[in-house]
Design an enzyme around this catalytic site. Structure first.
Site, PDB file in Angstrom:
ATOM      1  N   GLU A 134      -3.874   2.019  -2.941  1.00 31.20           N
ATOM      2  CA  GLU A 134      -3.987   3.446  -2.625  1.00 31.20           C
ATOM      3  C   GLU A 134      -3.097   4.295  -3.530  1.00 31.20           C
ATOM      4  O   GLU A 134      -2.280   5.081  -3.070  1.00 31.20           O
ATOM      5  CB  GLU A 134      -3.684   3.708  -1.145  1.00 31.20           C
ATOM      6  CG  GLU A 134      -4.887   3.483  -0.250  1.00 31.20           C
ATOM      7  CD  GLU A 134      -4.797   4.240   1.069  1.00 31.20           C
ATOM      8  OE1 GLU A 134      -5.360   5.348   1.140  1.00 31.20           O
ATOM      9  OE2 GLU A 134      -4.176   3.720   2.005  1.00 31.20           O
TER      10      GLU A 134
ATOM     11  N   ASN B  25      -7.332  -4.550   5.229  1.00 32.89           N
ATOM     12  CA  ASN B  25      -7.951  -3.772   6.297  1.00 32.89           C
ATOM     13  C   ASN B  25      -8.658  -4.655   7.321  1.00 32.89           C
ATOM     14  O   ASN B  25      -9.740  -4.328   7.817  1.00 32.89           O
ATOM     15  CB  ASN B  25      -8.914  -2.726   5.717  1.00 32.89           C
ATOM     16  CG  ASN B  25      -8.200  -1.414   5.405  1.00 32.89           C
ATOM     17  OD1 ASN B  25      -7.383  -0.946   6.192  1.00 32.89           O
ATOM     18  ND2 ASN B  25      -8.486  -0.837   4.251  1.00 32.89           N
TER      19      ASN B  25
ATOM     20  N   ASN C 263       0.875  -1.168   0.000  1.00 30.45           N
ATOM     21  CA  ASN C 263       0.000   0.000   0.000  1.00 30.45           C
ATOM     22  C   ASN C 263       0.917   1.223   0.000  1.00 30.45           C
ATOM     23  O   ASN C 263       1.533   1.550   1.008  1.00 30.45           O
ATOM     24  CB  ASN C 263      -0.919  -0.003   1.219  1.00 30.45           C
ATOM     25  CG  ASN C 263      -1.848   1.195   1.241  1.00 30.45           C
ATOM     26  OD1 ASN C 263      -1.467   2.311   0.902  1.00 30.45           O
ATOM     27  ND2 ASN C 263      -3.092   0.979   1.652  1.00 30.45           N
TER      28      ASN C 263
ATOM     29  N   ASP D 133      -4.076  -4.874   0.663  1.00 30.17           N
ATOM     30  CA  ASP D 133      -4.417  -4.315   1.960  1.00 30.17           C
ATOM     31  C   ASP D 133      -5.849  -4.739   2.264  1.00 30.17           C
ATOM     32  O   ASP D 133      -6.796  -4.203   1.695  1.00 30.17           O
ATOM     33  CB  ASP D 133      -4.277  -2.790   1.909  1.00 30.17           C
ATOM     34  CG  ASP D 133      -4.703  -2.116   3.204  1.00 30.17           C
ATOM     35  OD1 ASP D 133      -5.121  -2.819   4.141  1.00 30.17           O
ATOM     36  OD2 ASP D 133      -4.639  -0.875   3.261  1.00 30.17           O
TER      37      ASP D 133
ATOM     38  N   ASP E 232      -1.914  -6.391   5.835  1.00 34.82           N
ATOM     39  CA  ASP E 232      -1.541  -6.658   4.444  1.00 34.82           C
ATOM     40  C   ASP E 232      -1.273  -8.157   4.311  1.00 34.82           C
ATOM     41  O   ASP E 232      -0.357  -8.685   4.952  1.00 34.82           O
ATOM     42  CB  ASP E 232      -0.301  -5.850   4.067  1.00 34.82           C
ATOM     43  CG  ASP E 232      -0.540  -4.359   4.239  1.00 34.82           C
ATOM     44  OD1 ASP E 232      -1.068  -3.743   3.291  1.00 34.82           O
ATOM     45  OD2 ASP E 232      -0.227  -3.824   5.322  1.00 34.82           O
TER      46      ASP E 232
ATOM     47  N   ASP F 119       2.768   4.472   5.295  1.00 36.72           N
ATOM     48  CA  ASP F 119       2.536   3.927   6.633  1.00 36.72           C
ATOM     49  C   ASP F 119       2.440   2.401   6.614  1.00 36.72           C
ATOM     50  O   ASP F 119       2.329   1.773   7.672  1.00 36.72           O
ATOM     51  CB  ASP F 119       1.299   4.542   7.294  1.00 36.72           C
ATOM     52  CG  ASP F 119       0.125   4.717   6.358  1.00 36.72           C
ATOM     53  OD1 ASP F 119       0.170   4.189   5.228  1.00 36.72           O
ATOM     54  OD2 ASP F 119      -0.855   5.386   6.747  1.00 36.72           O
ATOM     55  N   HIS F 120       2.488   1.795   5.429  1.00 36.68           N
ATOM     56  CA  HIS F 120       2.561   0.341   5.289  1.00 36.68           C
ATOM     57  C   HIS F 120       3.979  -0.066   4.887  1.00 36.68           C
ATOM     58  O   HIS F 120       4.705   0.713   4.260  1.00 36.68           O
ATOM     59  CB  HIS F 120       1.623  -0.155   4.180  1.00 36.68           C
ATOM     60  CG  HIS F 120       0.178   0.044   4.466  1.00 36.68           C
ATOM     61  ND1 HIS F 120      -0.683  -1.003   4.735  1.00 36.68           N
ATOM     62  CD2 HIS F 120      -0.592   1.170   4.492  1.00 36.68           C
ATOM     63  CE1 HIS F 120      -1.906  -0.524   4.912  1.00 36.68           C
ATOM     64  NE2 HIS F 120      -1.873   0.781   4.764  1.00 36.68           N
TER      65      HIS F 120
END
Length: 258
Positions: A34, A149, A7, A147, A220, A249-250
């Site tokens: 993203e 989530n 991501n 991802d 992930d 941030d991943h």
């Protein structure tokens, strides 16, 4: 074959980090999420210069998924899920590459809960489960990477603090139940197959000093059909990518197949 999911959290803002990671890690296939960019702003030229073919499904400012392949042809097999509850969102792309079907996905976040965003998350998950069943029935090697989530369990192996994350859509029983249904249907959680115990976090928020404190969690995932799982030899997370300046941030998460 090394297959990764990343991501990127904005391909325009993170392109230098992405190109750096591609050069260092050299995945054969990379699923990106993203993108946060419409189709015409995908950096096709820069990706090609790095040695990768690409297909992508963009969206202005939000979502967006892509699949990259190093020195291999990509044959797109699907763009968007069948029966997607909101096809205006760019969340799924699928391709045949190197004898494997790769589905790249960005499952809805679902916050805040309760509410329409969480309802949409569950509806999208149901559409994904139905399509996964269709792919499973082909008996082909399939990798569903992205991802998701979803934090699969309340264990510190998957989340730094189940109590702190308890009110988040990522940890709701309904979200975890959908993920568990996929495993029970015969799909293998590749990272956990290689690392059955211990924290293997893939995400650290930008706030609350999360990265220095290792206050992360695992969202992930690469899920493998039986024909792909039979070829699994390694898996891991490129944590060092998260430590770099202007990082996503991943962290990239990867597997290796025979």
């Amino acid at each position: 074959m090394k297959i990764a999911t990343f991501n990127i959290n904005g391909i325009g803002a993170r392109l230098p980090r992405l190109l750096e990671w591609l050069e260092e890690s050299r995945p054969d296939v990379a699923c990106l999420q993203e993108l946060k960019a419409p189709d015409e702003r995908f950096p096709e030229r820069e990706i090609a210069a790095a040695g990768y073919n690409a297909i992508w499904h963009g969206q202005k400012s939000w979502n967006g998924v892509a699949i990259l392949a190093r020195g291999m042809d990509l044959h797109e097999t699907r763009r968007g899920l069948p029966n997607d509850p909101d096809p205006a969102h760019s969340r799924y792309i699928e391709a045949a590459v190197g004898g494997i079907i790769v589905g790249g996905l960005y499952l809805p976040n679902g916050n805040p809960i309760p509410g329409p965003k969480f309802d949409y998350k569950l509806a999208w998950f149901e559409a994904l489960l139905a399509h996964a069943g269709t792919l499973f029935a082909t008996e082909a090697p399939v990798v569903l990477a992205g991802d998701w989530n979803v934090i699969p369990t309340e264990s510190t192996d998957d989340v730094y603090s189940a109590r702190r994350m308890g009110g988040d859509a990522l940890m709701q029983p309904e979200s975890r139940a959908c993920f568990a249904r996929l495993r029970h249907a015969g799909w293998t959680d590749a990272v956990r197959a290689i690392h059955p115990a211990g924290p293997v976090y893939t995400f650290w928020d930008y706030t609350m000093n999360a990265w220095p404190r290792d206050a992360g969690f695992r969202i992930d995932h690469l899920m493998l059909s039986p024909a792909a799982a039979d070829r699994l030899i390694d898996a891991g997370v490129d944590r060092e990518a998260r430590a770099k300046e202007k990082a996503s941030d991943h962290a990239p998460t990867w597997i290796k197949l025979r």
